[in-house]
Enzyme design. Sequence first.
Site, PDB file in Angstrom:
ATOM      1  N   LYS A  13       0.843  -1.146  -0.161  1.00 21.24           N
ATOM      2  CA  LYS A  13       0.075  -0.095   0.036  1.00 21.24           C
ATOM      3  C   LYS A  13       0.825   1.310   0.022  1.00 21.24           C
ATOM      4  O   LYS A  13       0.472   2.073  -0.555  1.00 21.24           O
ATOM      5  CB  LYS A  13      -1.122   0.083   1.199  1.00 21.24           C
ATOM      6  CG  LYS A  13      -2.145  -0.848   1.079  1.00 21.24           C
ATOM      7  CD  LYS A  13      -3.250  -0.727   1.863  1.00 21.24           C
ATOM      8  CE  LYS A  13      -4.237  -1.809   1.869  1.00 21.24           C
ATOM      9  NZ  LYS A  13      -5.297  -1.875   2.904  1.00 21.24           N
ATOM     10  N   LYS A  48      -7.809 -10.128  -6.882  1.00 18.27           N
ATOM     11  CA  LYS A  48      -8.827 -10.405  -6.083  1.00 18.27           C
ATOM     12  C   LYS A  48     -10.093  -9.633  -6.084  1.00 18.27           C
ATOM     13  O   LYS A  48      -9.946  -8.031  -6.207  1.00 18.27           O
ATOM     14  CB  LYS A  48      -7.967 -10.444  -4.740  1.00 18.27           C
ATOM     15  CG  LYS A  48      -8.917 -11.054  -3.422  1.00 18.27           C
ATOM     16  CD  LYS A  48      -7.813 -10.725  -2.302  1.00 18.27           C
ATOM     17  CE  LYS A  48      -8.819 -10.317  -0.953  1.00 18.27           C
ATOM     18  NZ  LYS A  48      -8.105 -10.138   0.293  1.00 18.27           N
ATOM     19  N   LYS A  96     -13.406  -4.532  -2.155  1.00 20.14           N
ATOM     20  CA  LYS A  96     -14.504  -3.484  -1.923  1.00 20.14           C
ATOM     21  C   LYS A  96     -13.899  -2.238  -2.316  1.00 20.14           C
ATOM     22  O   LYS A  96     -14.843  -1.332  -2.732  1.00 20.14           O
ATOM     23  CB  LYS A  96     -14.476  -3.443  -0.510  1.00 20.14           C
ATOM     24  CG  LYS A  96     -15.533  -4.625   0.211  1.00 20.14           C
ATOM     25  CD  LYS A  96     -15.601  -4.540   1.716  1.00 20.14           C
ATOM     26  CE  LYS A  96     -14.381  -4.779   2.417  1.00 20.14           C
ATOM     27  NZ  LYS A  96     -14.528  -5.177   3.927  1.00 20.14           N
TER      28      LYS A  96
HETATM   29  P1  AMP Z   1     -11.692  -7.084   3.657  1.00 22.34           P
HETATM   30  O1  AMP Z   1     -12.667  -6.914   2.525  1.00 22.34           O
HETATM   31  O2  AMP Z   1     -10.518  -6.960   3.386  1.00 22.34           O
HETATM   32  O3  AMP Z   1     -12.102  -6.476   4.949  1.00 22.34           O
HETATM   33  O4  AMP Z   1     -11.967  -8.778   4.268  1.00 22.34           O
HETATM   34  C1  AMP Z   1     -12.827  -9.360   5.263  1.00 22.34           C
HETATM   35  C2  AMP Z   1     -12.734 -10.703   4.968  1.00 22.34           C
HETATM   36  O5  AMP Z   1     -13.195 -11.027   3.718  1.00 22.34           O
HETATM   37  C3  AMP Z   1     -11.529 -11.375   5.315  1.00 22.34           C
HETATM   38  O6  AMP Z   1     -11.544 -12.203   5.921  1.00 22.34           O
HETATM   39  C4  AMP Z   1     -10.996 -11.818   3.940  1.00 22.34           C
HETATM   40  O7  AMP Z   1      -9.966 -12.557   3.825  1.00 22.34           O
HETATM   41  C5  AMP Z   1     -12.459 -12.059   3.237  1.00 22.34           C
HETATM   42  N1  AMP Z   1     -12.196 -11.617   1.726  1.00 22.34           N
HETATM   43  C6  AMP Z   1     -12.141 -10.481   1.285  1.00 22.34           C
HETATM   44  N2  AMP Z   1     -12.023 -10.363  -0.089  1.00 22.34           N
HETATM   45  C7  AMP Z   1     -11.951 -11.510  -0.420  1.00 22.34           C
HETATM   46  C8  AMP Z   1     -12.234 -12.503  -1.566  1.00 22.34           C
HETATM   47  N3  AMP Z   1     -11.890 -11.724  -2.953  1.00 22.34           N
HETATM   48  N4  AMP Z   1     -12.226 -13.772  -1.860  1.00 22.34           N
HETATM   49  C9  AMP Z   1     -12.330 -14.270  -0.538  1.00 22.34           C
HETATM   50  N5  AMP Z   1     -12.426 -13.703   0.554  1.00 22.34           N
HETATM   51  C10 AMP Z   1     -12.221 -12.471   0.613  1.00 22.34           C
END
Ligand code: AMP
Length: 326
Positions: free
Chosen positions: A110, A193, A196
Amino acid sequence: MILLSGIQPTGRLHIGNYLGAIQNWPEFQKKYTSLFCIVDYHAITVYQDPKRLKQNIYEAAALLFAAGIDQKKSIVFVQSHISAHTELAWILNCIMPMGWLERMTQFKDKSQKQGKERVGVGLFDYPALMASDILLYNVDVVPVGEDQKQHVELTRDIAGRFNKLYGKTFKLPKAIIPETGARIMGLDDPDKKMSKSEKTYGHAIYLLDSPDDIRKKIMSATTDSLRSIRFDKKRPGIYNLLTLYERFSGDSRKDIEKRFQGKGYAKFKQELADIIIEGLRPLQNKYKELTANKNDIDTLIRQGADKARPMAEKTLRLVKTKMGLL
Ligand code: AMP
Ligand code: TRP
């Protein structure tokens, strides 16, 4: 055994968050004393629009309940509602070597993108706050995605260092990483990936998307010019869609390949859209029910903080006593 996980309210939750995290969480309630934290202080390590942040916190909480997390069995709370999180983070900062934080892959990625003059100190220090989230609750296991494993290991290291300096205080937590197929890729770009923070329309399917939007996004998802519908990691687009089919249908890979043998992408995508729409419907209905009265979710969140706060404060008092602050 105690379990804790966290989710950042940085945007709307998508099917990657669902399959990689939230969907598995209700299962954990049966086995562990579970805490699920909406980590708003982590979210503000990059700028968040205030109105949208507020909405995202609310939506994330409501979706956790809609997915089957039960506030009677578990504790769902918002990080900033409990001041012990930032207090312990400060204390951990004081024994955290800069070098440890400099080695964190997420920070390196980042900060390289944004440049040192732009990136906030909070982003550098993010893992200390995450360690604090975990250590405050004597957590045994931390379910996270692969990308967060390094932060959980850092949490063990800093806990070990504290224990050495001030006597045994913290338990050393372990990460649990979901089995394969948990990494869902962007529909518009299967090499990235699903995230959000990616804003293009066709990138992600959000949990509250309408059937129309879901269908449109699936139909326009990137594939390749080959024809066969097979689980082949070297073909990331179709592999990602097949993974979605597998996870939403619960069918085996062999059965799925057999079903679509000789069929075209259009037919496969139609059916995939159908099962995602159906798969999300119960969650969406429950969400509507729970949010019919806005105060209900606010009350549940407040109850969560009231349950978590005494646990966190007890640990913080112990820490302060050991250090000669109390
Ligand atoms: P975040 O969106 O980074 O806050 O992640 C929240 C949770 O969702 C974490 O446990 C991540 O590992 C999971 N996560 C986020 N994006 C993905 C994705 N594209 N595929 C699978 N798991 C995800
Ligand atoms: N950093 C985690 C992520 O981006 C979110 C998080 C914050 C977390 N505190 C946590 C996860 C404590 C597990 C435990 O996914």
